[in-house]
Design an enzyme around this catalytic site. Sequence first.
Site, PDB file in Angstrom:
ATOM      1  N   ARG A 244     -12.885  -4.846  94.329  1.00 23.31           N
ATOM      2  CA  ARG A 244     -11.911  -4.010  95.117  1.00 23.31           C
ATOM      3  C   ARG A 244     -12.743  -3.368  96.483  1.00 23.31           C
ATOM      4  NH1 ARG A 244      -7.204   0.490  93.662  1.00 23.31           N
ATOM      5  NH2 ARG A 244      -6.191  -1.433  92.970  1.00 23.31           N
TER       6      ARG A 244
ATOM      7  N   HIS B  60      -3.343  -7.749  98.004  1.00 21.35           N
ATOM      8  CA  HIS B  60      -3.405  -7.353  96.525  1.00 21.35           C
ATOM      9  C   HIS B  60      -2.712  -8.339  95.648  1.00 21.35           C
ATOM     10  CE1 HIS B  60      -4.098  -4.345  93.575  1.00 21.35           C
ATOM     11  NE2 HIS B  60      -3.172  -3.617  93.681  1.00 21.35           N
TER      12      HIS B  60
ATOM     13  N   GLN C  27      -1.707  -7.626  91.752  1.00 20.65           N
ATOM     14  CA  GLN C  27      -0.521  -6.652  91.706  1.00 20.65           C
ATOM     15  C   GLN C  27       0.902  -7.498  91.935  1.00 20.65           C
ATOM     16  OE1 GLN C  27      -0.228  -3.082  91.723  1.00 20.65           O
ATOM     17  NE2 GLN C  27       1.993  -3.563  91.201  1.00 20.65           N
TER      18      GLN C  27
ATOM     19  N   ASP D 118       6.032   1.057  98.868  1.00 19.90           N
ATOM     20  CA  ASP D 118       4.720   1.256  98.523  1.00 19.90           C
ATOM     21  C   ASP D 118       4.220   2.413  99.537  1.00 19.90           C
ATOM     22  OD1 ASP D 118       1.875   1.315  97.867  1.00 19.90           O
ATOM     23  OD2 ASP D 118       1.293  -0.216  99.236  1.00 19.90           O
TER      24      ASP D 118
ATOM     25  N   CYS E 221       4.194  -0.215  93.343  1.00 18.87           N
ATOM     26  CA  CYS E 221       3.090  -0.383  92.548  1.00 18.87           C
ATOM     27  C   CYS E 221       2.071   0.703  92.138  1.00 18.87           C
ATOM     28  CB  CYS E 221       2.032  -1.325  93.593  1.00 18.87           C
ATOM     29  SG  CYS E 221       1.619  -0.586  95.118  1.00 18.87           S
TER      30      CYS E 221
ATOM     31  N   ARG F 121       0.532  -4.840  84.164  1.00 14.49           N
ATOM     32  CA  ARG F 121      -0.565  -5.049  84.931  1.00 14.49           C
ATOM     33  C   ARG F 121      -1.806  -5.319  83.829  1.00 14.49           C
ATOM     34  NH1 ARG F 121      -2.456  -2.944  89.665  1.00 14.49           N
ATOM     35  NH2 ARG F 121      -3.689  -4.538  89.756  1.00 14.49           N
TER      36      ARG F 121
HETATM   37  N1  NVA Z   1      -1.237  -0.188  99.822  1.00 10.69           N
HETATM   38  C1  NVA Z   1      -1.903   0.820  98.892  1.00 10.69           C
HETATM   39  C2  NVA Z   1      -1.844   0.167  97.423  1.00 10.69           C
HETATM   40  C3  NVA Z   1      -2.430   0.871  96.263  1.00 10.69           C
HETATM   41  C4  NVA Z   1      -2.403   0.171  95.165  1.00 10.69           C
HETATM   42  C5  NVA Z   1      -3.298   1.026  99.225  1.00 10.69           C
HETATM   43  O1  NVA Z   1      -3.987  -0.128  99.591  1.00 10.69           O
HETATM   44  O2  NVA Z   1      -3.802   1.876  99.051  1.00 10.69           O
HETATM   45  N1   CP Z   2      -1.374  -0.244  91.887  1.00 13.02           N
HETATM   46  C1   CP Z   2      -2.610  -0.053  91.954  1.00 13.02           C
HETATM   47  O1   CP Z   2      -3.477  -1.171  92.303  1.00 13.02           O
HETATM   48  O2   CP Z   2      -2.995   0.803  91.219  1.00 13.02           O
HETATM   49  P1   CP Z   2      -4.587   1.507  91.178  1.00 13.02           P
HETATM   50  O3   CP Z   2      -4.983   1.759  92.832  1.00 13.02           O
HETATM   51  O4   CP Z   2      -4.604   2.789  90.501  1.00 13.02           O
HETATM   52  O5   CP Z   2      -5.584   0.395  90.567  1.00 13.02           O
END
Ligand code: NVA
Ligand code: CP
Length: 301
Positions: free
Chosen positions: A103, A130, A133, A219, A259, A287
């Site tokens: 990540r 992502h 997801q 989101d 998500c 997930r």
């Molecule tokens: N768009 C959000 C998704 C989190 C799972 C982010 O990148 O923070």
């Molecule tokens: N939806 C998702 O990716 O959640 P986290 O940021 O908690 O991993």
Amino acid sequence: MKRDLVTLLELNRQEILHILDESARLKHLKKRGIPHPLLMGKTIAMIFEKPSTRTRVSFEVGIAELGATPIVLHAGEMQLGRGETIEDTAYVLSRYVDGIAIRAYSHQTVASLATTASVPVINMLTDLTHPCQILSDLFTIFERKGTVEGITVAYIGDGNNVAHSWILAASRLNFTLKLGCPEGYEPDSEIMVEAPMDRVALYHEPREAVEDADVVYTDVWASMGQEREVEKRLKDFEGYQVTPSLMALARKDAVFMHCLPAHRGQEVSAEVIDGPQSIVFDEAENRLHTQKAILTFLLSS
Ligand code: NVA
Ligand code: CP
């Protein structure tokens, strides 16, 4: 030839449908307590530059349930944090582990890791995409509706990493995607060029986007790394909250998905996310099953 999952463009329709079927099969095995150590003896490193709850825990538990060993690495505690290159990190980790999940902020970091590593690399979220997801969300829809193809998904809010992966999914599977984004927050043009224009539409009015939707999805308005923009974004996204009156414009049997993490009172009202149409916790659970399907697909092929 090793396979990676950096974006959904690396998978074809058949492969995505296979991952959804495999998610269902692995969920069934788990629910019945039937062991499925498909990756016995393997080791998978997970690198995090950003926080995570669902992705980290579902991967870590999933890896263990597949009989493999997860190693969680926080980028700031690695030599990466002191300037070691992603390429050198890739060469070294490839000598120890059978797969690397990451990540990261920059999508390029993940792309470089994938190019350099000799083991499969999985994108656990970047600023651009992502993919894990959305594969899991497709499985949740498949479970609920019996199909993914032919349905209409309305994505309301920021044209961000999650929206981008929805668009790339629509380039592979035959469903309709209606995006409702404020001006200035549309998806990136480099992603929009991949959108099949007969099935992906962009609106600047959330009410138009949710019309006839089987799934209403949103989101956060400020993603990880955008914390300083929160005040401005709260103003710019006014009118884009998923409320009961917006849900009422979708199909009667529409479900609400997110998500997570969510901000009640911002992108979604508490009545919707905690209400009867919401399937967000089934979505979060899935997930786990889909991560396992992704891992077995990439590491056993
Ligand atoms: N768009 C959000 C998704 C989190 C799972 C982010 O990148 O923070
Ligand atoms: N939806 C998702 O990716 O959640 P986290 O940021 O908690 O991993």
